[in-house]
Design a protein around this motif. Structure first.
Motif, short mmCIF file in Angstrom:
data_model
loop_
_atom_site.label_atom_id
_atom_site.label_comp_id
_atom_site.label_asym_id
_atom_site.label_seq_id
_atom_site.Cartn_x
_atom_site.Cartn_y
_atom_site.Cartn_z
N ALA A 48 37.07 30.69 40.89
CA ALA A 48 36.64 31.93 40.24
C ALA A 48 37.39 32.50 39.45
O ALA A 48 37.09 33.17 38.35
CB ALA A 48 36.26 33.10 41.43
N ASN A 49 38.84 32.47 39.93
CA ASN A 49 39.79 33.09 38.81
C ASN A 49 39.96 32.43 37.31
O ASN A 49 40.05 33.15 36.62
CB ASN A 49 41.29 32.99 39.64
CG ASN A 49 41.37 33.85 40.77
OD1 ASN A 49 40.76 34.73 40.95
ND2 ASN A 49 42.33 33.56 41.60
N TYR A 51 37.49 31.04 36.10
CA TYR A 51 36.06 31.36 35.33
C TYR A 51 36.17 32.77 34.83
O TYR A 51 36.04 32.89 33.59
CB TYR A 51 34.89 31.24 36.48
CG TYR A 51 33.76 32.01 35.81
CD1 TYR A 51 32.89 31.18 35.13
CD2 TYR A 51 33.29 33.14 36.16
CE1 TYR A 51 31.79 31.69 34.55
CE2 TYR A 51 32.20 33.84 35.47
CZ TYR A 51 31.21 32.98 34.82
OH TYR A 51 30.28 33.43 34.11
N ARG A 52 36.89 33.62 35.63
CA ARG A 52 36.85 34.89 35.06
C ARG A 52 37.89 35.17 33.57
O ARG A 52 37.32 35.81 32.71
CB ARG A 52 37.47 35.81 36.30
CG ARG A 52 36.70 36.26 37.37
CD ARG A 52 37.12 37.00 38.24
NE ARG A 52 36.60 37.30 39.39
CZ ARG A 52 36.61 36.95 40.71
NH1 ARG A 52 37.64 36.04 40.71
NH2 ARG A 52 35.79 36.96 41.46
N VAL A 87 31.15 26.03 38.78
CA VAL A 87 32.12 27.03 39.53
C VAL A 87 31.97 27.31 40.91
O VAL A 87 31.05 27.59 41.48
CB VAL A 87 31.88 28.37 38.71
CG1 VAL A 87 33.10 29.59 39.21
CG2 VAL A 87 31.90 28.43 37.16
N SER A 89 32.77 29.33 44.17
CA SER A 89 33.25 30.91 44.38
C SER A 89 32.11 31.34 45.59
O SER A 89 30.94 31.21 45.51
CB SER A 89 33.27 31.77 43.28
OG SER A 89 33.43 32.84 43.70
N SER A 91 33.02 34.83 46.05
CA SER A 91 33.03 36.07 45.79
C SER A 91 32.37 36.46 44.37
O SER A 91 31.62 37.61 44.28
CB SER A 91 34.46 36.59 45.18
OG SER A 91 34.94 35.62 44.28
N LEU A 92 32.15 35.47 43.57
CA LEU A 92 31.16 35.49 42.32
C LEU A 92 29.61 35.59 42.73
O LEU A 92 29.34 35.15 43.77
CB LEU A 92 31.39 34.55 41.44
CG LEU A 92 32.73 34.40 40.78
CD1 LEU A 92 32.81 33.17 39.97
CD2 LEU A 92 32.86 35.57 39.91
N LEU A 103 26.87 28.10 39.35
CA LEU A 103 27.59 28.63 40.57
C LEU A 103 27.12 27.93 41.78
O LEU A 103 26.21 27.78 42.21
CB LEU A 103 27.44 30.29 40.78
CG LEU A 103 28.07 30.89 42.01
CD1 LEU A 103 29.41 31.10 41.69
CD2 LEU A 103 27.44 32.45 41.93
N SER A 105 28.25 28.09 45.92
CA SER A 105 29.21 28.69 47.11
C SER A 105 29.38 27.91 48.18
O SER A 105 29.98 28.43 49.24
CB SER A 105 28.33 29.95 47.58
OG SER A 105 26.79 29.62 47.77
N SER A 128 42.51 26.29 37.93
CA SER A 128 42.03 26.42 39.33
C SER A 128 42.96 25.40 40.35
O SER A 128 42.51 24.43 41.10
CB SER A 128 40.74 25.76 39.39
OG SER A 128 39.77 26.41 38.40
#
Length: 201
Positions: A48-49, A51-52, A87, A89, A91-92, A103, A105, A128
């Motif tokens: 996630a980090n 990706y952001r 990705v 995550s 949280s996303l 995405l 999870s 990552s």
């Protein structure tokens, strides 16, 4: 079956980035950039980090300490935008806005294990650090590639790459020097349960 490449770009002292430094620490050269352009198509894996951060760059955000992107940085972000990305995550929330991003999870190790078994395209991490660490611990990494730039960022370095890693034996499979100053080393990694008991191990 797909291979998994963990791909790091580091300072000599093992940092992934440095506060106020441009991409590639501003030290990339024509040989290195040409080599990057020759790399095969891959599916990128990230957390996630990362990706952001990277999706922000693709949307026009400029890294701290810079007034604008350099052409080399723009080309790198454009290539990432075009490439398929997975990705991992919890949280996303989807759908993700960065083009060609999926995405996931579910558990990253189990998902990547299935991707390797069913795929044919090279899988490669980008940034990552915690994702890379978990995939290595799970025994899923086929190749570990490190490109070391000739700078020590002891005062400004961020994101120490190898903190929290298990002991890992590395068998060198490739090495190369670019532009007389950038060193690439590639290894086949093997996670160790304990230090080797003798030189033959």
């Amino acid at each position: 079956m797909s291979e998994l490449l963990v791909d790091f770009i580091t300072s000599l002292d093992g940092y992934a980035s440095g506060e106020g430094w441009p991409g590639f620490w501003g030290l990339e050269g024509p040989e290195y950039l040409a080599w990057l352009g020759e790399q095969p198509e891959v599916t990128y894996l990230m957390g996630a980090n990362t990706y952001r951060l990277m999706s922000g760059f693709s949307a026009g955000e400029i890294p701290d300490g810079q007034d604008e992107f350099r052409p080399e940085e723009e080309a790198s972000v454009d290539e990432l935008t075009r490439a398929p990305k997975v990705v991992f995550s919890s949280s996303l929330r989807g759908p993700l806005t960065w083009a060609n991003s999926t995405l996931v999870s579910d558990d990253a190790a189990e998902t990547v294990r299935a991707m390797k078994a069913s795929g044919s395209v090279l899988l490669s991490t980008i940034g990552s650090l915690s994702l890379c660490r978990s995939l290595l611990r799970a025994g899923l990494v086929d190749r570990l590639r490190v490109v070391m730039f000739p700078v020590i960022t002891g005062a400004t370095g961020a994101e120490r790459i190898y903190d929290g890693y298990p002991d890992v034996a590395l068998e060198m499979t490739e090495h190369r020097t670019f532009d007389g100053r950038i060193q690439m080393v590639e290894y086949a990694p093997r996670v160790l349960e304990h230090p080797p008991l003798g030189a033959s191990n």
